[in-house]
Scaffold this motif. Structure first.
Motif, PDB file in Angstrom:
ATOM      1  N   UNK A  76       0.824  -1.224   0.000  1.00  7.72           N
ATOM      2  CA  UNK A  76       0.000   0.000   0.000  1.00  7.72           C
ATOM      3  C   UNK A  76       0.857   1.273   0.000  1.00  7.72           C
ATOM      4  N   UNK A  77       2.187   1.119   0.156  1.00  8.33           N
ATOM      5  CA  UNK A  77       3.056   2.308   0.179  1.00  8.33           C
ATOM      6  C   UNK A  77       3.114   2.899  -1.234  1.00  8.33           C
ATOM      7  N   UNK A  78       2.719   4.169  -1.348  1.00  7.89           N
ATOM      8  CA  UNK A  78       2.605   4.821  -2.656  1.00  7.89           C
ATOM      9  C   UNK A  78       3.701   5.872  -2.858  1.00  7.89           C
ATOM     10  N   UNK A  79       3.934   6.225  -4.109  1.00 10.64           N
ATOM     11  CA  UNK A  79       4.972   7.192  -4.463  1.00 10.64           C
ATOM     12  C   UNK A  79       4.784   8.511  -3.705  1.00 10.64           C
ATOM     13  N   UNK A  80       5.839   8.926  -3.025  1.00 13.35           N
ATOM     14  CA  UNK A  80       5.899  10.227  -2.337  1.00 13.35           C
ATOM     15  C   UNK A  80       4.781  10.455  -1.321  1.00 13.35           C
ATOM     16  N   UNK A  81       4.145   9.367  -0.863  1.00 14.89           N
ATOM     17  CA  UNK A  81       3.056   9.487   0.118  1.00 14.89           C
ATOM     18  C   UNK A  81       3.574   9.057   1.490  1.00 14.89           C
ATOM     19  N   UNK A  82       3.458   9.919   2.498  1.00 11.67           N
ATOM     20  CA  UNK A  82       3.960   9.543   3.827  1.00 11.67           C
ATOM     21  C   UNK A  82       3.343   8.225   4.306  1.00 11.67           C
ATOM     22  N   UNK A  83       4.176   7.388   4.935  1.00 13.86           N
ATOM     23  CA  UNK A  83       3.701   6.109   5.489  1.00 13.86           C
ATOM     24  C   UNK A  83       4.044   6.053   6.975  1.00 13.86           C
ATOM     25  N   UNK A  84       3.034   5.748   7.799  1.00 13.74           N
ATOM     26  CA  UNK A  84       3.243   5.586   9.241  1.00 13.74           C
ATOM     27  C   UNK A  84       3.209   4.096   9.540  1.00 13.74           C
ATOM     28  N   UNK A  85       4.261   3.593  10.195  1.00 13.22           N
ATOM     29  CA  UNK A  85       4.296   2.197  10.637  1.00 13.22           C
ATOM     30  C   UNK A  85       4.047   2.209  12.144  1.00 13.22           C
ATOM     31  N   UNK A  86       3.022   1.494  12.599  1.00 14.06           N
ATOM     32  CA  UNK A  86       2.646   1.547  14.014  1.00 14.06           C
ATOM     33  C   UNK A  86       3.682   0.969  14.946  1.00 14.06           C
ATOM     34  N   UNK A  87       4.283  -0.169  14.561  1.00 18.67           N
ATOM     35  CA  UNK A  87       5.221  -0.847  15.460  1.00 18.67           C
ATOM     36  C   UNK A  87       6.534  -1.164  14.759  1.00 18.67           C
ATOM     37  N   UNK A  88       7.633  -0.915  15.447  1.00 19.66           N
ATOM     38  CA  UNK A  88       8.940  -1.313  14.940  1.00 19.66           C
ATOM     39  C   UNK A  88       9.133  -2.788  15.292  1.00 19.66           C
ATOM     40  N   UNK A  89       9.251  -3.626  14.280  1.00 20.19           N
ATOM     41  CA  UNK A  89       9.457  -5.060  14.518  1.00 20.19           C
ATOM     42  C   UNK A  89      10.703  -5.494  13.745  1.00 20.19           C
ATOM     43  N   UNK A  90      11.573  -6.230  14.431  1.00 21.25           N
ATOM     44  CA  UNK A  90      12.847  -6.633  13.823  1.00 21.25           C
ATOM     45  C   UNK A  90      12.646  -7.265  12.447  1.00 21.25           C
ATOM     46  N   UNK A  91      11.655  -8.145  12.338  1.00 23.74           N
ATOM     47  CA  UNK A  91      11.472  -8.910  11.097  1.00 23.74           C
ATOM     48  C   UNK A  91      10.953  -8.059   9.935  1.00 23.74           C
ATOM     49  N   UNK A  92      10.317  -6.934  10.244  1.00 24.24           N
ATOM     50  CA  UNK A  92       9.609  -6.217   9.174  1.00 24.24           C
ATOM     51  C   UNK A  92      10.169  -4.838   8.837  1.00 24.24           C
ATOM     52  N   UNK A  93      10.948  -4.259   9.745  1.00 26.50           N
ATOM     53  CA  UNK A  93      11.431  -2.883   9.558  1.00 26.50           C
ATOM     54  C   UNK A  93      12.125  -2.677   8.219  1.00 26.50           C
ATOM     55  N   UNK A  94      13.060  -3.570   7.885  1.00 26.90           N
ATOM     56  CA  UNK A  94      13.811  -3.427   6.627  1.00 26.90           C
ATOM     57  C   UNK A  94      12.905  -3.481   5.409  1.00 26.90           C
ATOM     58  N   UNK A  95      11.902  -4.347   5.475  1.00 27.29           N
ATOM     59  CA  UNK A  95      10.980  -4.500   4.343  1.00 27.29           C
ATOM     60  C   UNK A  95      10.253  -3.180   4.090  1.00 27.29           C
ATOM     61  N   UNK A  96       9.768  -2.558   5.164  1.00 24.18           N
ATOM     62  CA  UNK A  96       9.039  -1.293   5.016  1.00 24.18           C
ATOM     63  C   UNK A  96       9.971  -0.159   4.585  1.00 24.18           C
ATOM     64  N   UNK A  97      11.149  -0.115   5.201  1.00 23.69           N
ATOM     65  CA  UNK A  97      12.097   0.963   4.891  1.00 23.69           C
ATOM     66  C   UNK A  97      12.518   0.899   3.426  1.00 23.69           C
ATOM     67  N   UNK A  98      12.803  -0.312   2.953  1.00 22.22           N
ATOM     68  CA  UNK A  98      13.246  -0.509   1.569  1.00 22.22           C
ATOM     69  C   UNK A  98      12.152  -0.095   0.580  1.00 22.22           C
ATOM     70  N   UNK A  99      10.916  -0.546   0.858  1.00 22.55           N
ATOM     71  CA  UNK A  99       9.792  -0.213  -0.020  1.00 22.55           C
ATOM     72  C   UNK A  99       9.565   1.305  -0.035  1.00 22.55           C
ATOM     73  N   UNK A 100       9.654   1.935   1.145  1.00 21.69           N
ATOM     74  CA  UNK A 100       9.452   3.388   1.232  1.00 21.69           C
ATOM     75  C   UNK A 100      10.533   4.120   0.425  1.00 21.69           C
ATOM     76  N   UNK A 101      11.777   3.609   0.504  1.00 16.05           N
ATOM     77  CA  UNK A 101      12.872   4.227  -0.255  1.00 16.05           C
ATOM     78  C   UNK A 101      12.614   4.127  -1.754  1.00 16.05           C
ATOM     79  N   UNK A 102      12.193   2.918  -2.196  1.00 12.73           N
ATOM     80  CA  UNK A 102      11.887   2.707  -3.621  1.00 12.73           C
ATOM     81  C   UNK A 102      10.801   3.676  -4.102  1.00 12.73           C
TER      82      UNK A 102
END
Length: 414
Positions: A196-222
């Motif tokens: 659901x992360x869209x181009x140039x659209x702010x994304x709020x992640x509710x919880x920092x979880x070891x297993x998922x943080x990188x996945x969200x950060x990478x997608x947000x960067x892309x």
């Protein structure tokens, strides 16, 4: 002009038609799930992209997305906006899914939409959720809402709400749920929700979880999307909230971070509106079934939490209730991971095992056997009503009765 009883009869027939034409995931499970967005795009084209007529916020996540969506909708409503809220599943009435400023869509509007589009429904054969989403998006456009808060149905990437271009996206958290459809690890589930992360659209992640943080950060960067982890953020203001579940602490923090971002983007939300929205979230959004008190003597509380992520908090809160005897009316659906939930439940409770009246319900006698292996003991009841009646007749005024395990158990009580 039809009178009320005629409208109700007509409405019930229309809902039955929807259930029989397009099987509902909540009732049938995996067999009702439709992969891909082709039909969604086709419907959107035919309805001339109604969701582009108003500003949207998109909310995904395993747990908490209904509460966060409701907190945001209630706050925007309190700030004077006309706000659509689209959530699922419903507990009692289908119309709970589609609301404006807390008011459900009328029976007439549901009838009207289905009657007008019957040929289209039969030709395209959309899923139940696809029809409902198209109905919601069009209704919000017709009613000229300023904002619509849209809760993801399942996953994210392939969810039919994922055609919107929101001002803000939110992923509350990731926990093991719907593993047969979304993947059997937190990483796989996160990858689906990150869709659901869209181009140039702010994304709020509710919880920092070891297993998922990188996945969200990478997608947000892309996607060149600014990313914010709510549990690491300092919020300007956090008012008292009407929702009293332990797990709501995380949800209110996530909603506060989202509200701060909306403010910084120029959306007019005063502190007073936020106080009002949080204090009256159930009335302003129509939210039900979240640590909801049904009676005080004995204290009876129900909650729609239904997976490991939810019970991590619920079991703690249940155990911390001061009472003479703890009694739990409990049932689950067959496609949920039961072992993790059962392992967290208190052993000092008397259990009333039961099952909801849906095909997905896990049989009460089988649940009783599984629960015994975790030191949880009690009797079986054929219906939720019978289970609650038994718990009430056994209870003294100082006892605590908790009802839960599944949305459908709570729905039948409400």
């Amino acid at each position: 002009m039809q009178d009320d009883s005629q409208v109700k009869t007509h409405y019930n027939a229309i809902i039955q038609y929807l259930y029989s034409t397009a099987p509902m995931f909540q009732q049938k499970g995996k067999s009702a799930y439709k992969e891909g967005l082709e039909t969604t795009y086709a419907l959107d084209e035919l309805f001339h992209h109604p969701h582009t007529a108003y500003r949207t916020i998109h909310v995904a996540g395993t747990n908490g997305k209904g509460s966060v969506s409701s907190l945001l909708a209630a706050t925007l409503t309190a700030a004077g906006y006309k706000v659509g809220l689209y959530t699922s599943p419903h507990l009692v009435d289908f119309r709970e899914r589609i609301r404006i400023n807390g008011e459900m869509i009328s029976m007439e509007k549901v009838i009207d939409f289905v009657e007008k589009n019957k040929m289209l429904i039969e030709e395209l054969q959309p899923s139940f959720f696809e029809i409902t989403t198209a109905m919601a998006f069009q209704y919000f456009q017709q009613q000229e809402v300023d904002w619509a808060v849209i809760e993801v149905g399942l996953g994210g990437r392939l969810d039919c709400t994922n055609i919107i271009m929101p001002e803000l996206s939110i992923i509350t958290n990731i926990s093991l749920d719907h593993t047969d459809l979304l993947g059997d690890t937190l990483e796989k589930i996160a990858a689906e929700k990150a869709g659901i992360i869209k181009v140039a659209t702010p994304i709020v992640i509710g919880e920092t979880q070891t297993e998922t943080t990188d996945i969200f950060t990478k997608r947000a960067r892309q996607m060149q999307a600014p990313i914010y982890f709510a549990d690491q953020a300092t919020v300007t203001y956090k008012p008292e909230c009407e929702l009293k579940g332990y797990y709501q602490e995380k949800n209110t923090q996530t909603a506060c971070v989202a509200i701060d971002l909306l403010r910084s983007a120029g959306v007019n939300i005063s502190e007073e509106a936020q106080v009002n929205g949080f204090a009256n979230v159930c009335k302003l959004s129509g939210l039900r079934g979240r640590w909801q008190t049904l009676s005080t003597k004995p204290l009876i509380i129900c909650d729609t939490g239904h997976n490991e992520g939810g019970y991590k908090f619920l079991s703690e809160q249940i155990k911390n209730q001061t009472c003479k005897q703890l009694r739990i009316v409990f049932g689950m659906v067959s496609d949920k991971k039961r072992d993790h939930v059962l392992a967290m439940l208190p052993q000092n409770a008397i259990y009333y095992f039961t099952q909801a009246q849906i095909p997905r319900a896990f049989p009460a006698d089988a649940l009783q056997k599984e629960a015994e292996a975790y030191g949880l003991n009690g009797q079986c009841y054929a219906t939720v009503k019978e289970a609650l009646e038994a718990a009430k007749s056994d209870a003294s005024n100082d006892d605590f009765i908790f009802i839960g395990g599944s949305n459908f158990i709570v729905a039948e009580i409400l």
